[in-house]
Design a protein around this motif. Structure first.
Motif, short mmCIF file in Angstrom:
data_model
loop_
_atom_site.label_atom_id
_atom_site.label_comp_id
_atom_site.label_asym_id
_atom_site.label_seq_id
_atom_site.Cartn_x
_atom_site.Cartn_y
_atom_site.Cartn_z
N LEU A 1 0.85 -1.19 0.00
CA LEU A 1 0.00 0.00 0.00
C LEU A 1 0.88 1.24 0.00
O LEU A 1 1.81 1.35 0.80
CB LEU A 1 -0.90 0.03 1.24
CG LEU A 1 -2.27 -0.67 1.16
CD1 LEU A 1 -2.12 -2.13 0.76
CD2 LEU A 1 -3.01 -0.52 2.49
N THR A 2 0.57 2.18 -0.89
CA THR A 2 1.27 3.46 -0.93
C THR A 2 0.31 4.56 -0.50
O THR A 2 -0.77 4.72 -1.09
CB THR A 2 1.82 3.76 -2.33
OG1 THR A 2 2.76 2.75 -2.68
CG2 THR A 2 2.52 5.11 -2.36
N ALA A 3 0.70 5.31 0.53
CA ALA A 3 -0.18 6.32 1.13
C ALA A 3 0.04 7.68 0.47
O ALA A 3 1.17 8.10 0.25
CB ALA A 3 0.10 6.42 2.62
N THR A 4 -1.07 8.36 0.18
CA THR A 4 -1.04 9.73 -0.34
C THR A 4 -1.92 10.60 0.55
O THR A 4 -3.07 10.23 0.85
CB THR A 4 -1.54 9.78 -1.79
OG1 THR A 4 -0.67 8.99 -2.62
CG2 THR A 4 -1.56 11.22 -2.32
N HIS A 5 -1.40 11.75 0.94
CA HIS A 5 -2.12 12.67 1.82
C HIS A 5 -3.12 13.48 1.01
O HIS A 5 -2.74 14.20 0.08
CB HIS A 5 -1.10 13.59 2.50
CG HIS A 5 -1.70 14.49 3.53
ND1 HIS A 5 -1.14 15.72 3.84
CD2 HIS A 5 -2.77 14.36 4.36
CE1 HIS A 5 -1.85 16.30 4.79
NE2 HIS A 5 -2.84 15.49 5.12
N THR A 6 -4.40 13.38 1.36
CA THR A 6 -5.46 14.10 0.65
C THR A 6 -6.33 14.84 1.66
O THR A 6 -7.45 14.41 1.97
CB THR A 6 -6.31 13.13 -0.19
OG1 THR A 6 -6.77 12.05 0.66
CG2 THR A 6 -5.50 12.55 -1.34
N PRO A 7 -5.85 15.96 2.20
CA PRO A 7 -6.60 16.68 3.22
C PRO A 7 -7.75 17.48 2.61
O PRO A 7 -7.99 17.45 1.41
CB PRO A 7 -5.54 17.61 3.81
CG PRO A 7 -4.62 17.87 2.65
CD PRO A 7 -4.57 16.59 1.87
N GLY A 8 -8.45 18.22 3.47
CA GLY A 8 -9.54 19.08 3.03
C GLY A 8 -10.84 18.65 3.66
O GLY A 8 -11.47 19.41 4.39
N HIS A 9 -11.25 17.42 3.41
CA HIS A 9 -12.40 16.88 4.14
C HIS A 9 -11.98 16.59 5.58
O HIS A 9 -12.71 16.91 6.52
CB HIS A 9 -12.91 15.62 3.46
CG HIS A 9 -13.98 14.93 4.26
ND1 HIS A 9 -15.21 15.50 4.51
CD2 HIS A 9 -14.00 13.72 4.90
CE1 HIS A 9 -15.94 14.68 5.24
NE2 HIS A 9 -15.22 13.60 5.51
N GLN A 10 -10.82 15.97 5.74
CA GLN A 10 -10.23 15.77 7.07
C GLN A 10 -8.72 15.98 6.94
O GLN A 10 -8.11 15.52 5.98
CB GLN A 10 -10.54 14.37 7.60
CG GLN A 10 -10.30 14.20 9.10
CD GLN A 10 -8.84 13.95 9.44
OE1 GLN A 10 -8.12 13.32 8.67
NE2 GLN A 10 -8.40 14.47 10.59
#
Length: 333
Positions: A173-182
């Motif tokens: 699994l490769t994690a990508t930070h997608t803020p805004g909603h949380q």
């Protein structure tokens, strides 16, 4: 009530749904098969929504030949209540390795009283008062205390950093930070049955855009819109582009680029709408939020979105703010 079905006709990923009272009427988590069973997110708490969510999770797992005690990894996209609600049941029944966004560690270490004071100050300056103010402050305090009780930091074995690749149950699994909603939200890209898959949590939902909550009425609200747009840019930049998206609300789909562009358009329309409300004489956050909500929607989650929108428009020079009787009032630049 639960619905558990094979997504995309594969035995490698199964979707387990929980009924909830808010749109679109469900929240999902995912079971990944492989070297060991992996649960991605954990649904609603038993005492919330329509109830019976512990049974829904157990029944969903049972349909695919597993019990709660079989779960060897729990992977969290973000710490909202409808995504970590059954984490205590999983922890009680099994001994899973828990993987959660690294940003949650510092967030959950915060003092609830200090958070409440910041929220009260920010909300008061935005013109929120009376019962709305008391509700906003109580909600911020209670959310922090509730969420870190559902996902105790001491139970997290692996704090996942943005950009990190790690292996669970034979899946990389490769994690990508997608803020805004949380603010701490991560999505996880992996290969499933020859396809590039995205385990998306509350990102890339079709057919609606998640509300801009970020960190609520805490100080991060000023950067929430820019954060959401940055998260969309990161989704667009995923290489390879995921073939299939597994969100926790709405259907599994194969149109990440289209959904990202629709979310961008929705954010632009929200900013345009806020600008229009100001042009029409609504100069404070409560008035703008109530106008957006209309007669059919709760204003509760539109307050942080409206507060973040005016902060963004002020930062971009579209609005100017003046303080009148301690309240920030907005006019077109």
């Amino acid at each position: 009530m639960s619905e558990s079905r094979l997504a995309a006709g594969t035995v490698s990923v199964a979707r387990i749904e929980f009924e909830v009272e808010f749109p679109p009427g469900h929240v999902a988590c995912y079971l990944l098969e492989g070297d060991a069973p992996v649960l991605v997110d954990a649904g609603m708490p038993t005492e919330r929504g329509l109830g019976g969510h512990d049974a829904a999770l157990r029944e969903g797992l049972d349909q695919h030949g597993h019990a709660l005690a079989d779960i060897e990894h729990l992977v969290v996209t973000h710490p909202h209540v409808d995504h970590i609600g059954q984490a205590p049941a999983v922890l009680a029944a099994a001994d899973p390795t828990v993987h959660a966004p690294a940003g949650v560690r510092d967030r959950f270490a915060g003092d609830a009283g200090a958070l409440a004071e910041r929220v009260r100050a920010n909300a008061t300056a935005a013109g929120i008062s009376g019962d709305q103010l008391d509700e906003a402050v109580a909600m911020a305090r209670e959310s922090l205390e509730r969420d870190r009780s559902l996902l105790p930091p001491a139970a997290v074995d692996h704090w996942v950093e943005p950009g990190e690749t790690f292996t669970v149950g034979g899946h990389d699994l490769t994690a990508t930070h997608t803020p805004g909603h949380q603010a701490d939200h991560l999505v996880y890209a992996t290969d499933i049955d020859g396809e590039r898959a995205l385990l998306a949590g509350d990102a890339a939902i079709r057919p609606f855009r998640p509300v801009v909550i970020h960190d609520g009425l805490d100080d991060g609200h000023r950067a929430a819109f820019e954060a959401f747009l940055t998260g969309l840019d990161r989704l667009d930049a995923l290489d390879p582009t995921p073939d299939r998206v597994y969100p926790d609300h709405g259907p599994v789909h194969d149109d990440l680029p289209g959904v990202v562009e629709r979310h961008r358009g929705s954010l632009r329309r929200r900013l345009d709408g806020v600008r229009e409300q100001v042009a029409n004489g609504l100069r404070t956050v409560p008035g703008i939020a109530m106008a957006i909500a209309g007669d059919d929607r709760s204003v509760r989650y539109l307050l942080p979105e409206a507060m973040s929108a005016v902060a963004h428009l002020e930062a971009t020079g579209d609005l100017v703010a003046t303080v009148e009787d301690g309240v920030r009032c907005y006019d077109l630049a």
